[in-house]
Write a protein that holds these residues in place. Structure first.
Motif, PDB file in Angstrom:
ATOM      1  N   MET A 156       5.765   7.485 -32.593  1.00  0.00           N
ATOM      2  CA  MET A 156       4.998   7.208 -33.964  1.00  0.00           C
ATOM      3  C   MET A 156       4.423   8.313 -34.741  1.00  0.00           C
ATOM      4  SD  MET A 156       2.929   3.495 -32.994  1.00  0.00           S
ATOM      5  CE  MET A 156       2.436   3.366 -34.666  1.00  0.00           C
ATOM      6  N   GLN A 157       4.109   9.468 -33.824  1.00  0.00           N
ATOM      7  CA  GLN A 157       3.614  10.528 -34.391  1.00  0.00           C
ATOM      8  C   GLN A 157       4.584  11.390 -35.102  1.00  0.00           C
ATOM      9  OE1 GLN A 157       0.436  11.177 -34.299  1.00  0.00           O
ATOM     10  NE2 GLN A 157       0.898  12.762 -35.874  1.00  0.00           N
ATOM     11  N   ASP A 158       5.705  11.378 -34.518  1.00  0.00           N
ATOM     12  CA  ASP A 158       6.690  12.393 -35.078  1.00  0.00           C
ATOM     13  C   ASP A 158       7.234  11.662 -36.312  1.00  0.00           C
ATOM     14  OD1 ASP A 158       8.859  14.025 -35.495  1.00  0.00           O
ATOM     15  OD2 ASP A 158      10.161  13.564 -33.796  1.00  0.00           O
ATOM     16  N   SER A 159       7.399  10.089 -36.361  1.00  0.00           N
ATOM     17  CA  SER A 159       7.810   9.741 -37.769  1.00  0.00           C
ATOM     18  C   SER A 159       6.614   9.888 -38.907  1.00  0.00           C
ATOM     19  CB  SER A 159       8.008   7.808 -37.329  1.00  0.00           C
ATOM     20  OG  SER A 159       7.695   7.151 -38.344  1.00  0.00           O
ATOM     21  N   MET A 160       5.336   9.499 -38.267  1.00  0.00           N
ATOM     22  CA  MET A 160       4.090   9.955 -39.269  1.00  0.00           C
ATOM     23  C   MET A 160       4.288  11.513 -39.611  1.00  0.00           C
ATOM     24  SD  MET A 160       1.365   8.952 -40.689  1.00  0.00           S
ATOM     25  CE  MET A 160       0.365  10.096 -41.876  1.00  0.00           C
ATOM     26  N   ASN A 161       4.465  12.257 -38.975  1.00  0.00           N
ATOM     27  CA  ASN A 161       4.647  13.642 -39.529  1.00  0.00           C
ATOM     28  C   ASN A 161       5.819  13.743 -40.657  1.00  0.00           C
ATOM     29  OD1 ASN A 161       2.123  13.981 -37.825  1.00  0.00           O
ATOM     30  ND2 ASN A 161       3.177  15.384 -36.200  1.00  0.00           N
ATOM     31  N   GLN A 162       6.737  13.291 -40.388  1.00  0.00           N
ATOM     32  CA  GLN A 162       7.996  13.205 -41.296  1.00  0.00           C
ATOM     33  C   GLN A 162       7.541  12.589 -42.588  1.00  0.00           C
ATOM     34  OE1 GLN A 162      11.821  11.984 -39.640  1.00  0.00           O
ATOM     35  NE2 GLN A 162      11.128  12.594 -37.559  1.00  0.00           N
ATOM     36  N   LYS A 163       6.897  11.698 -42.331  1.00  0.00           N
ATOM     37  CA  LYS A 163       6.298  11.072 -43.850  1.00  0.00           C
ATOM     38  C   LYS A 163       5.278  11.972 -44.521  1.00  0.00           C
ATOM     39  CE  LYS A 163       4.794   6.384 -44.697  1.00  0.00           C
ATOM     40  NZ  LYS A 163       6.089   5.835 -45.527  1.00  0.00           N
ATOM     41  N   VAL A 164       4.730  12.914 -44.006  1.00  0.00           N
ATOM     42  CA  VAL A 164       3.771  13.704 -44.836  1.00  0.00           C
ATOM     43  C   VAL A 164       4.584  14.843 -45.147  1.00  0.00           C
ATOM     44  CG1 VAL A 164       1.843  15.445 -44.382  1.00  0.00           C
ATOM     45  CG2 VAL A 164       1.589  13.065 -43.248  1.00  0.00           C
ATOM     46  N   HIS A 165       5.697  15.122 -44.215  1.00  0.00           N
ATOM     47  CA  HIS A 165       6.495  16.323 -44.765  1.00  0.00           C
ATOM     48  C   HIS A 165       7.863  16.007 -43.858  1.00  0.00           C
ATOM     49  CE1 HIS A 165       8.650  19.856 -45.734  1.00  0.00           C
ATOM     50  NE2 HIS A 165       7.326  20.315 -46.492  1.00  0.00           N
TER      51      HIS A 165
ATOM     52  N   GLN B 123      -1.077  24.168 -38.885  1.00  0.00           N
ATOM     53  CA  GLN B 123      -2.168  24.523 -37.817  1.00  0.00           C
ATOM     54  C   GLN B 123      -3.078  23.353 -37.270  1.00  0.00           C
ATOM     55  OE1 GLN B 123      -2.386  28.217 -37.505  1.00  0.00           O
ATOM     56  NE2 GLN B 123      -0.447  27.719 -38.514  1.00  0.00           N
ATOM     57  N   TRP B 124      -2.152  22.798 -36.365  1.00  0.00           N
ATOM     58  CA  TRP B 124      -2.675  21.400 -35.557  1.00  0.00           C
ATOM     59  C   TRP B 124      -4.016  21.816 -34.902  1.00  0.00           C
ATOM     60  CZ3 TRP B 124      -0.342  17.611 -37.824  1.00  0.00           C
ATOM     61  CH2 TRP B 124       0.834  17.621 -38.071  1.00  0.00           C
ATOM     62  N   TYR B 125      -4.142  22.981 -34.335  1.00  0.00           N
ATOM     63  CA  TYR B 125      -5.238  23.396 -33.483  1.00  0.00           C
ATOM     64  C   TYR B 125      -6.459  23.269 -34.511  1.00  0.00           C
ATOM     65  CZ  TYR B 125      -6.017  28.027 -35.358  1.00  0.00           C
ATOM     66  OH  TYR B 125      -6.418  29.103 -36.298  1.00  0.00           O
TER      67      TYR B 125
ATOM     68  N   GLY C 287      -3.408   1.552 -34.492  1.00  0.00           N
ATOM     69  CA  GLY C 287      -4.262   1.079 -35.873  1.00  0.00           C
ATOM     70  C   GLY C 287      -4.283   2.106 -36.906  1.00  0.00           C
ATOM     71  N   LYS C 288      -4.686   3.387 -36.354  1.00  0.00           N
ATOM     72  CA  LYS C 288      -4.908   4.487 -37.429  1.00  0.00           C
ATOM     73  C   LYS C 288      -3.607   5.076 -37.710  1.00  0.00           C
ATOM     74  CE  LYS C 288      -7.313   7.678 -39.600  1.00  0.00           C
ATOM     75  NZ  LYS C 288      -8.548   8.267 -39.675  1.00  0.00           N
ATOM     76  N   ASN C 289      -2.521   5.176 -37.031  1.00  0.00           N
ATOM     77  CA  ASN C 289      -1.493   5.615 -37.367  1.00  0.00           C
ATOM     78  C   ASN C 289      -0.779   4.880 -38.508  1.00  0.00           C
ATOM     79  OD1 ASN C 289       1.620   5.438 -37.273  1.00  0.00           O
ATOM     80  ND2 ASN C 289       1.475   7.321 -36.070  1.00  0.00           N
TER      81      ASN C 289
ATOM     82  N   LYS D 269     -16.857  -0.272 -48.308  1.00  0.00           N
ATOM     83  CA  LYS D 269     -16.446   0.167 -47.214  1.00  0.00           C
ATOM     84  C   LYS D 269     -15.547   1.095 -47.191  1.00  0.00           C
ATOM     85  CE  LYS D 269     -16.794  -3.804 -44.432  1.00  0.00           C
ATOM     86  NZ  LYS D 269     -16.379  -4.461 -43.296  1.00  0.00           N
ATOM     87  N   GLU D 270     -15.449   2.399 -46.525  1.00  0.00           N
ATOM     88  CA  GLU D 270     -14.268   3.193 -46.174  1.00  0.00           C
ATOM     89  C   GLU D 270     -13.417   2.677 -45.487  1.00  0.00           C
ATOM     90  OE1 GLU D 270     -14.365   6.863 -43.900  1.00  0.00           O
ATOM     91  OE2 GLU D 270     -14.993   7.982 -45.410  1.00  0.00           O
ATOM     92  N   ASP D 271     -11.962   3.063 -45.773  1.00  0.00           N
ATOM     93  CA  ASP D 271     -10.725   2.508 -45.335  1.00  0.00           C
ATOM     94  C   ASP D 271     -10.880   2.465 -43.505  1.00  0.00           C
ATOM     95  OD1 ASP D 271     -10.199   5.108 -44.796  1.00  0.00           O
ATOM     96  OD2 ASP D 271      -8.196   4.975 -45.515  1.00  0.00           O
TER      97      ASP D 271
HETATM   98  O1  LIG Z   1       0.585  15.493 -40.594  1.00  0.00           O
HETATM   99  C1  LIG Z   1      -0.206  14.863 -40.504  1.00  0.00           C
HETATM  100  C2  LIG Z   1      -1.639  14.888 -40.998  1.00  0.00           C
HETATM  101  C3  LIG Z   1      -2.514  14.225 -40.714  1.00  0.00           C
HETATM  102  N1  LIG Z   1      -2.094  13.061 -39.794  1.00  0.00           N
HETATM  103  C4  LIG Z   1      -3.403  12.109 -39.256  1.00  0.00           C
HETATM  104  C5  LIG Z   1      -4.055  12.501 -38.002  1.00  0.00           C
HETATM  105  C6  LIG Z   1      -5.319  11.759 -38.478  1.00  0.00           C
HETATM  106  O2  LIG Z   1      -5.365  10.484 -37.788  1.00  0.00           O
HETATM  107  C7  LIG Z   1      -5.320  11.665 -40.085  1.00  0.00           C
HETATM  108  C8  LIG Z   1      -6.379  12.473 -40.694  1.00  0.00           C
HETATM  109  O3  LIG Z   1      -7.737  12.299 -40.129  1.00  0.00           O
HETATM  110  P1  LIG Z   1      -8.624  12.019 -41.228  1.00  0.00           P
HETATM  111  O4  LIG Z   1      -8.349  10.566 -41.399  1.00  0.00           O
HETATM  112  O5  LIG Z   1     -10.151  12.028 -40.724  1.00  0.00           O
HETATM  113  O6  LIG Z   1      -8.470  12.858 -42.417  1.00  0.00           O
HETATM  114  P2  LIG Z   1      -8.887  12.917 -43.863  1.00  0.00           P
HETATM  115  O7  LIG Z   1      -7.790  12.742 -44.733  1.00  0.00           O
HETATM  116  O8  LIG Z   1      -9.706  14.114 -43.977  1.00  0.00           O
HETATM  117  O9  LIG Z   1     -10.142  11.701 -44.182  1.00  0.00           O
HETATM  118  P3  LIG Z   1     -11.574  11.859 -44.049  1.00  0.00           P
HETATM  119  O10 LIG Z   1     -11.977  12.514 -45.421  1.00  0.00           O
HETATM  120  O11 LIG Z   1     -12.080  10.519 -43.782  1.00  0.00           O
HETATM  121  O12 LIG Z   1     -12.170  12.772 -42.912  1.00  0.00           O
HETATM  122  O13 LIG Z   1      -4.147  11.855 -40.491  1.00  0.00           O
HETATM  123  C9  LIG Z   1      -0.930  13.263 -39.134  1.00  0.00           C
HETATM  124  O14 LIG Z   1      -0.750  12.262 -38.182  1.00  0.00           O
HETATM  125  N2  LIG Z   1       0.128  13.926 -39.396  1.00  0.00           N
END
Ligand SMILES: O=c1ccn([C@H]2C[C@H](O)[C@@H](COP(=O)(O)OP(=O)(O)OP(=O)(O)O)O2)c(=O)[nH]1
Length: 209
Positions: A16-25, A34-36, A149-151, A174-176
């Motif tokens: 799910m993480q790989d797929s989510m990251n692909q959605k972002v880029h 810079q994940w760290y 849920g968060k993904n 309410k915030e999402d």
């Molecule tokens: O390439 C990415 C970029 C972000 N995320 C996820 C990780 C995390 O679950 C969420 C970002 O965190 P958050 O919701 O705290 O970020 P935000 O967009 O800065 O919201 P907020 O202003 O509520 O902190 O996005 C990924 O999975 N891949």
């Protein structure tokens, strides 16, 4: 050897993480994100939800604290995926690390150890992360459910213009993230349709959809 349930859950989250990251880029692996940095910033945000100001009354918002841990786990998985595309191998390593828990005397210090380690190594330390989970009594199954849920919320955000800037983060005052907590509590997380149900429930609540 048969795969443990935790390893299966880790493989599901890595997928799910790989797929989510692909959605972002679509070529996220080549972007050198810079994940760290995302991890240690989230550590600081979490400390704010937990409370650290000795001069002011603060009560910990444990749901938000847990959700920040879930955000950190998204970034931690991405760290590991940046180094390897072998989900099974990453899951086995993480599974071992989750059994080798490290923590300081109290939660806030463990959280600082996690931030310090992240800055020093520019990588994700699952042993200290597991220590944080243990000190706030968060079982792995809860991490798994909340991760899904968060993904899904992250996907929902992208589908509704988060990157373009027209996503509405607050509805009904309410915030999402708070809506997500309500949605997760209202659904059966053991259902095989849990992820789809979360998306559907968010769509029903979101005013513009
Ligand atoms: O390439 C990415 C970029 C972000 N995320 C996820 C990780 C995390 O679950 C969420 C970002 O965190 P958050 O919701 O705290 O970020 P935000 O967009 O800065 O919201 P907020 O202003 O509520 O902190 O996005 C990924 O999975 N891949």
């Amino acid at each position: 050897m048969s795969q443990s349930i935790r390893q299966q859950q880790l493989v599901t989250m890595l997928t799910m993480q790989d797929s989510m990251n692909q959605k972002v880029h679509p070529k996220w692996l080549k972007q050198n994100f810079q994940w760290y940095r995302a991890i240690w910033i989230e550590c600081a945000e979490m400390l704010d939800h937990y409370g650290w100001k000795w001069w002011k009354h603060q009560s910990p918002d444990m749901e938000q604290v847990k959700l920040e841990l879930v955000d950190i786990f998204h970034f931690g998985l991405s760290c590991r995926l940046s180094d390897s595309d072998d989900y099974q191998q990453i899951a086995e390593t993480l599974d071992y690390e989750f059994s080798d828990i490290r923590h300081a005397d109290e939660f806030r210090t463990t959280l600082e150890d996690l931030a310090l380690n992240t800055l020093q190594t520019k990588s994700f330390n699952a042993q200290i992360f597991a220590g944080c989970m243990q000190q706030i009594n968060m079982p792995f199954d809860e991490l798994f459910t909340s991760y899904i849920g968060k993904n899904i919320l992250n996907r929902f955000r992208q589908d509704h213009g988060y990157k373009e800037g027209h996503y509405q983060k607050v509805w009904d005052n309410k915030e999402d993230n708070e809506h997500l907590i309500d949605v997760i509590q209202s659904l059966d997380s053991s259902s095989t349709d849990f992820a789809d149900n979360v998306y559907q429930a968010l769509s029903q609540r979101y005013p513009a959809s």
